[in-house]
Motif scaffolding. Structure first.
Motif, PDB file in Angstrom:
ATOM      1  N   VAL A   1       0.881  -1.001   0.145  1.00  0.00           N
ATOM      2  CA  VAL A   1      -0.146   0.078   0.169  1.00  0.00           C
ATOM      3  C   VAL A   1       0.730   1.225   0.005  1.00  0.00           C
ATOM      4  CG1 VAL A   1      -1.789   1.232   1.322  1.00  0.00           C
ATOM      5  CG2 VAL A   1      -1.716  -1.047   1.252  1.00  0.00           C
ATOM      6  N   VAL A   2       0.624   2.004  -0.887  1.00  0.00           N
ATOM      7  CA  VAL A   2       1.519   3.396  -1.272  1.00  0.00           C
ATOM      8  C   VAL A   2       0.767   4.580  -0.880  1.00  0.00           C
ATOM      9  CG1 VAL A   2       2.913   4.594  -2.693  1.00  0.00           C
ATOM     10  CG2 VAL A   2       3.033   2.142  -2.852  1.00  0.00           C
ATOM     11  N   LYS A   3       1.098   5.482  -0.343  1.00  0.00           N
ATOM     12  CA  LYS A   3       0.299   6.687  -0.123  1.00  0.00           C
ATOM     13  C   LYS A   3       1.145   7.884  -0.941  1.00  0.00           C
ATOM     14  CE  LYS A   3      -2.375   9.403   3.033  1.00  0.00           C
ATOM     15  NZ  LYS A   3      -2.502   9.620   4.742  1.00  0.00           N
ATOM     16  N   PHE A   4       0.362   8.817  -1.562  1.00  0.00           N
ATOM     17  CA  PHE A   4       1.040   9.857  -2.543  1.00  0.00           C
ATOM     18  C   PHE A   4       0.804  11.098  -1.641  1.00  0.00           C
ATOM     19  CE2 PHE A   4       0.220   6.281  -5.109  1.00  0.00           C
ATOM     20  CZ  PHE A   4       1.479   6.185  -5.698  1.00  0.00           C
ATOM     21  N   GLU A   5       1.553  12.057  -2.184  1.00  0.00           N
ATOM     22  CA  GLU A   5       1.671  13.451  -1.497  1.00  0.00           C
ATOM     23  C   GLU A   5       0.328  13.953  -1.479  1.00  0.00           C
ATOM     24  OE1 GLU A   5       4.590  16.352  -3.190  1.00  0.00           O
ATOM     25  OE2 GLU A   5       6.063  15.001  -2.689  1.00  0.00           O
ATOM     26  N   ASP A   6      -0.620  13.672  -2.493  1.00  0.00           N
ATOM     27  CA  ASP A   6      -2.106  14.237  -2.460  1.00  0.00           C
ATOM     28  C   ASP A   6      -2.992  13.426  -1.864  1.00  0.00           C
ATOM     29  OD1 ASP A   6      -2.122  11.794  -4.085  1.00  0.00           O
ATOM     30  OD2 ASP A   6      -2.896  12.872  -5.814  1.00  0.00           O
ATOM     31  N   LYS A   7      -2.415  12.698  -1.085  1.00  0.00           N
ATOM     32  CA  LYS A   7      -3.211  11.778   0.096  1.00  0.00           C
ATOM     33  C   LYS A   7      -3.844  10.620  -0.423  1.00  0.00           C
ATOM     34  CE  LYS A   7      -1.986  14.833   3.249  1.00  0.00           C
ATOM     35  NZ  LYS A   7      -0.700  14.844   3.591  1.00  0.00           N
ATOM     36  N   PHE A   8      -3.690  10.322  -1.807  1.00  0.00           N
ATOM     37  CA  PHE A   8      -4.375   9.192  -2.567  1.00  0.00           C
ATOM     38  C   PHE A   8      -3.407   7.953  -2.027  1.00  0.00           C
ATOM     39  CE2 PHE A   8      -4.564   6.423  -6.269  1.00  0.00           C
ATOM     40  CZ  PHE A   8      -5.708   6.065  -6.121  1.00  0.00           C
ATOM     41  N   ALA A   9      -4.188   7.023  -1.745  1.00  0.00           N
ATOM     42  CA  ALA A   9      -3.442   5.667  -1.467  1.00  0.00           C
ATOM     43  C   ALA A   9      -4.119   4.568  -2.171  1.00  0.00           C
ATOM     44  CB  ALA A   9      -3.395   5.407  -0.059  1.00  0.00           C
ATOM     45  N   THR A  10      -3.160   3.717  -2.652  1.00  0.00           N
ATOM     46  CA  THR A  10      -3.717   2.354  -3.480  1.00  0.00           C
ATOM     47  C   THR A  10      -2.704   1.314  -3.322  1.00  0.00           C
ATOM     48  OG1 THR A  10      -4.711   1.635  -5.484  1.00  0.00           O
ATOM     49  CG2 THR A  10      -2.771   2.945  -5.652  1.00  0.00           C
ATOM     50  N   TRP A  11      -2.645   0.028  -3.560  1.00  0.00           N
ATOM     51  CA  TRP A  11      -1.837  -0.841  -3.482  1.00  0.00           C
ATOM     52  C   TRP A  11      -1.396  -1.191  -4.922  1.00  0.00           C
ATOM     53  CZ3 TRP A  11      -2.178  -5.846  -5.910  1.00  0.00           C
ATOM     54  CH2 TRP A  11      -3.338  -6.223  -6.257  1.00  0.00           C
ATOM     55  N   PHE A  12       0.029  -1.759  -4.845  1.00  0.00           N
ATOM     56  CA  PHE A  12       0.799  -2.235  -5.956  1.00  0.00           C
ATOM     57  C   PHE A  12       1.567  -3.646  -5.769  1.00  0.00           C
ATOM     58  CE2 PHE A  12       0.454   2.287  -6.196  1.00  0.00           C
ATOM     59  CZ  PHE A  12       0.348   2.530  -7.483  1.00  0.00           C
ATOM     60  N   PHE A  13       1.477  -4.560  -6.736  1.00  0.00           N
ATOM     61  CA  PHE A  13       2.505  -5.419  -6.632  1.00  0.00           C
ATOM     62  C   PHE A  13       4.096  -4.935  -6.216  1.00  0.00           C
ATOM     63  CE2 PHE A  13      -0.844  -7.543  -9.027  1.00  0.00           C
ATOM     64  CZ  PHE A  13      -1.250  -8.506  -8.228  1.00  0.00           C
ATOM     65  N   GLU A  14       4.959  -5.665  -5.589  1.00  0.00           N
ATOM     66  CA  GLU A  14       6.459  -5.044  -5.323  1.00  0.00           C
ATOM     67  C   GLU A  14       6.976  -4.861  -6.795  1.00  0.00           C
ATOM     68  OE1 GLU A  14       8.912  -6.804  -2.598  1.00  0.00           O
ATOM     69  OE2 GLU A  14       7.386  -7.521  -1.164  1.00  0.00           O
ATOM     70  N   ASP A  15       6.833  -5.910  -7.927  1.00  0.00           N
ATOM     71  CA  ASP A  15       7.493  -5.627  -8.979  1.00  0.00           C
ATOM     72  C   ASP A  15       7.040  -4.388  -9.878  1.00  0.00           C
ATOM     73  OD1 ASP A  15       5.092  -6.808  -9.701  1.00  0.00           O
ATOM     74  OD2 ASP A  15       6.128  -8.044 -11.321  1.00  0.00           O
ATOM     75  N   GLU A  16       6.204  -3.584  -9.280  1.00  0.00           N
ATOM     76  CA  GLU A  16       5.522  -2.499  -9.905  1.00  0.00           C
ATOM     77  C   GLU A  16       6.242  -1.439  -9.594  1.00  0.00           C
ATOM     78  OE1 GLU A  16       1.202  -3.893 -11.469  1.00  0.00           O
ATOM     79  OE2 GLU A  16       1.290  -3.177  -9.253  1.00  0.00           O
TER      80      GLU A  16
END
Length: 65
Positions: free
Chosen positions: A44-59
């Protein structure tokens, strides 16, 4: 990949909604982990604009601070 680590979205494995596609090339901070497809683990990654979503590690790729 560790919680608190800064990462960059380098690619997407699958089709995704526009808001996730917009994350390509952006950097964010790992907030946690998510179980996906029964056996895999997403990040799960959170960005500066407060949007958060998940990615696979190889992404993702680590960013040197």
């Amino acid at each position: 990949m560790e919680i608190g680590q800064t990462v960059r979205v380098r690619r997407l494995r699958d089709r995704a909604p526009a808001n996730v596609i917009g994350c390509l090339g952006k950097t964010g901070v790992i907030q946690g982990y998510k179980m996906v497809d029964g056996s895999g683990v997403g990040v799960v990654v959170k960005f500066e604009d407060k949007f958060a979503t998940w990615f696979f590690e190889d992404e993702l790729e680590p960013v040197n601070a």
